[in-house]
Design a protein around this motif. Structure first.
Motif, short mmCIF file in Angstrom:
data_model
loop_
_atom_site.label_atom_id
_atom_site.label_comp_id
_atom_site.label_asym_id
_atom_site.label_seq_id
_atom_site.Cartn_x
_atom_site.Cartn_y
_atom_site.Cartn_z
N LYS A 181 15.10 -37.69 -20.46
CA LYS A 181 15.92 -36.56 -20.00
C LYS A 181 15.21 -35.25 -20.26
O LYS A 181 15.22 -34.34 -19.41
CB LYS A 181 17.28 -36.58 -20.72
CG LYS A 181 18.18 -35.42 -20.37
CD LYS A 181 19.56 -35.56 -21.02
CE LYS A 181 19.51 -35.38 -22.51
NZ LYS A 181 20.87 -35.42 -23.12
N TRP A 182 14.56 -35.13 -21.41
CA TRP A 182 13.84 -33.90 -21.72
C TRP A 182 12.66 -33.70 -20.78
O TRP A 182 12.39 -32.57 -20.35
CB TRP A 182 13.38 -33.93 -23.18
CG TRP A 182 14.47 -33.55 -24.12
CD1 TRP A 182 15.36 -34.39 -24.73
CD2 TRP A 182 14.82 -32.23 -24.54
NE1 TRP A 182 16.23 -33.66 -25.51
CE2 TRP A 182 15.92 -32.35 -25.41
CE3 TRP A 182 14.30 -30.97 -24.27
CZ2 TRP A 182 16.52 -31.23 -26.01
CZ3 TRP A 182 14.88 -29.86 -24.86
CH2 TRP A 182 15.98 -30.00 -25.73
N LEU A 183 11.96 -34.76 -20.44
CA LEU A 183 10.84 -34.63 -19.50
C LEU A 183 11.33 -34.13 -18.14
O LEU A 183 10.72 -33.24 -17.54
CB LEU A 183 10.12 -35.96 -19.35
CG LEU A 183 8.92 -35.97 -18.39
CD1 LEU A 183 7.83 -35.00 -18.86
CD2 LEU A 183 8.35 -37.39 -18.26
N ALA A 184 12.45 -34.67 -17.68
CA ALA A 184 13.03 -34.20 -16.42
C ALA A 184 13.42 -32.73 -16.51
O ALA A 184 13.20 -31.95 -15.57
CB ALA A 184 14.24 -35.05 -16.05
N GLY A 185 13.98 -32.33 -17.64
CA GLY A 185 14.32 -30.93 -17.83
C GLY A 185 13.10 -30.04 -17.83
O GLY A 185 13.12 -28.92 -17.30
N GLY A 186 12.00 -30.53 -18.42
CA GLY A 186 10.76 -29.77 -18.41
C GLY A 186 10.21 -29.57 -17.01
O GLY A 186 9.66 -28.51 -16.69
N GLN A 187 10.36 -30.60 -16.16
CA GLN A 187 9.93 -30.46 -14.76
C GLN A 187 10.77 -29.40 -14.06
O GLN A 187 10.24 -28.58 -13.29
CB GLN A 187 10.04 -31.81 -14.05
CG GLN A 187 9.03 -32.84 -14.54
CD GLN A 187 9.23 -34.19 -13.89
OE1 GLN A 187 10.12 -34.96 -14.27
NE2 GLN A 187 8.41 -34.48 -12.90
N ALA A 188 12.08 -29.40 -14.30
CA ALA A 188 12.95 -28.40 -13.69
C ALA A 188 12.61 -27.00 -14.20
O ALA A 188 12.60 -26.03 -13.43
CB ALA A 188 14.41 -28.73 -13.97
N ALA A 189 12.31 -26.87 -15.49
CA ALA A 189 11.96 -25.57 -16.05
C ALA A 189 10.68 -25.04 -15.44
O ALA A 189 10.56 -23.84 -15.17
CB ALA A 189 11.84 -25.67 -17.57
N ALA A 190 9.72 -25.93 -15.20
CA ALA A 190 8.46 -25.52 -14.56
C ALA A 190 8.72 -24.99 -13.16
O ALA A 190 8.19 -23.95 -12.76
CB ALA A 190 7.49 -26.70 -14.53
N VAL A 191 9.55 -25.70 -12.39
CA VAL A 191 9.84 -25.29 -11.02
C VAL A 191 10.63 -23.98 -11.02
O VAL A 191 10.35 -23.07 -10.22
CB VAL A 191 10.61 -26.39 -10.28
CG1 VAL A 191 11.08 -25.90 -8.91
CG2 VAL A 191 9.72 -27.63 -10.12
N GLU A 222 4.81 -26.86 -9.87
CA GLU A 222 5.57 -27.60 -8.87
C GLU A 222 6.28 -28.82 -9.46
O GLU A 222 6.87 -29.61 -8.73
CB GLU A 222 4.64 -28.03 -7.73
CG GLU A 222 4.10 -26.86 -6.92
CD GLU A 222 5.23 -26.02 -6.31
OE1 GLU A 222 6.23 -26.59 -5.86
OE2 GLU A 222 5.09 -24.78 -6.30
N GLY A 223 6.22 -28.98 -10.79
CA GLY A 223 6.92 -30.07 -11.45
C GLY A 223 6.11 -31.34 -11.58
O GLY A 223 6.66 -32.37 -12.01
#
Length: 258
Positions: A181-191, A222-223
């Motif tokens: 879940k944290w990795l997915a959140g990190g991808q969203a934060a990058a985008v 770009e995530g």
């Protein structure tokens, strides 16, 4: 630029070995910038429900000792967080930026969003800082920080997009069960930020003490996940392109007016 993230076991029995291994990795990779985990140079105090001023003081001293030695790590810049006690006697969790040019660690931000639950009694242990998310400048780049739980408040990732940061750093102390879940959140934060998102997490084997799950990352604007860590590979590095981060501010979805 070459950047490095890490997962570190902060327990006294393991910390020095991880620091030694991290230095070897940085030397091998010829890395320029290092992100350290949240309060990574002492035991994770917030695992305990009852705060202890003496233990906090010991953690402050441990962080001061290791931060004073950052020049020996071989990078030109670094970020982490440290426990402090301010002039009013208030305990805080402070993000700092270290530069080899000055060999000093400068305060950037004090954690504002504080969880308070089993394993993470942070609001019990220390006080929140100001609701202020400033930008640092190091190694020719603009740097933002969201400490752990703060990552989930994506309005600040958008704030950092408007501030044109090149890198968004997320030092963490998070459990084993939620690393995906944290990795997915990190991808969203990058985008959202249009910046490279770096995160370093504390780690301990399951059942050995604090629930600290590791999985650190380097994600592009770009995530896309460029590198991650795990129990067998606790250090990871990747090349980043600051021009790509700068250009990303004018592409979707960053250009869309609010």
């Amino acid at each position: 630029m070459k950047v490095t993230v890490c997962q570190i076991d902060p327990r006294a029995s393991a910390l020095e070995d991880y620091i030694s291994g991290l230095k070897d990795h940085i030397k091998s990779e010829e890395s320029d910038f290092l992100l350290l985990p949240e309060m990574g140079f002492s035991d994770w105090l917030a695992a305990d429900k009852t705060p202890d001023a003496d233990r906090w003081g010991q953690a402050v001293a441990a962080h001061d000792h290791h931060i004073a030695d950052l020049a020996s790590f071989g990078v030109s810049g670094a970020m982490g967080t440290r426990p402090i006690v301010n002039a009013a006697g208030s305990r805080r969790n402070q993000a700092y930026v270290w530069s080899a040019e000055t060999d000093t660690a400068s305060a950037l931000h004090e954690k504002y969003y504080l969880p308070d639950e089993p394993g993470y009694y942070e609001h019990t242990w220390y006080d929140r800082g100001a609701k202020q998310f400033d930008v640092a400048r190091v190694l020719g780049m603009r740097l933002g920080v969201q400490i752990c739980t703060e990552m989930w408040f994506f309005e600040w990732a958008r704030h950092y997009a408007a501030s044109r940061v090149d890198m968004l750093c997320v030092p963490r102390a998070t459990p084993h069960a939620s690393v995906d879940k944290w990795l997915a959140g990190g991808q969203a934060a990058a985008v959202c930020s249009g910046a490279y998102c770096l995160s370093s997490n504390l780690w301990a084997p399951k059942g050995t003490g604090p629930d600290l799950g590791g999985l650190s990352w380097i994600i592009d604007p770009e995530g896309n996940v460029l590198a991650t860590t795990d129990a067998d590979t606790p250090f990871a590095s990747a090349e980043i392109d600051l021009e790509f981060a700068q250009a990303s501010k004018s592409t979707y979805p960053r250009y869309v007016p609010e």
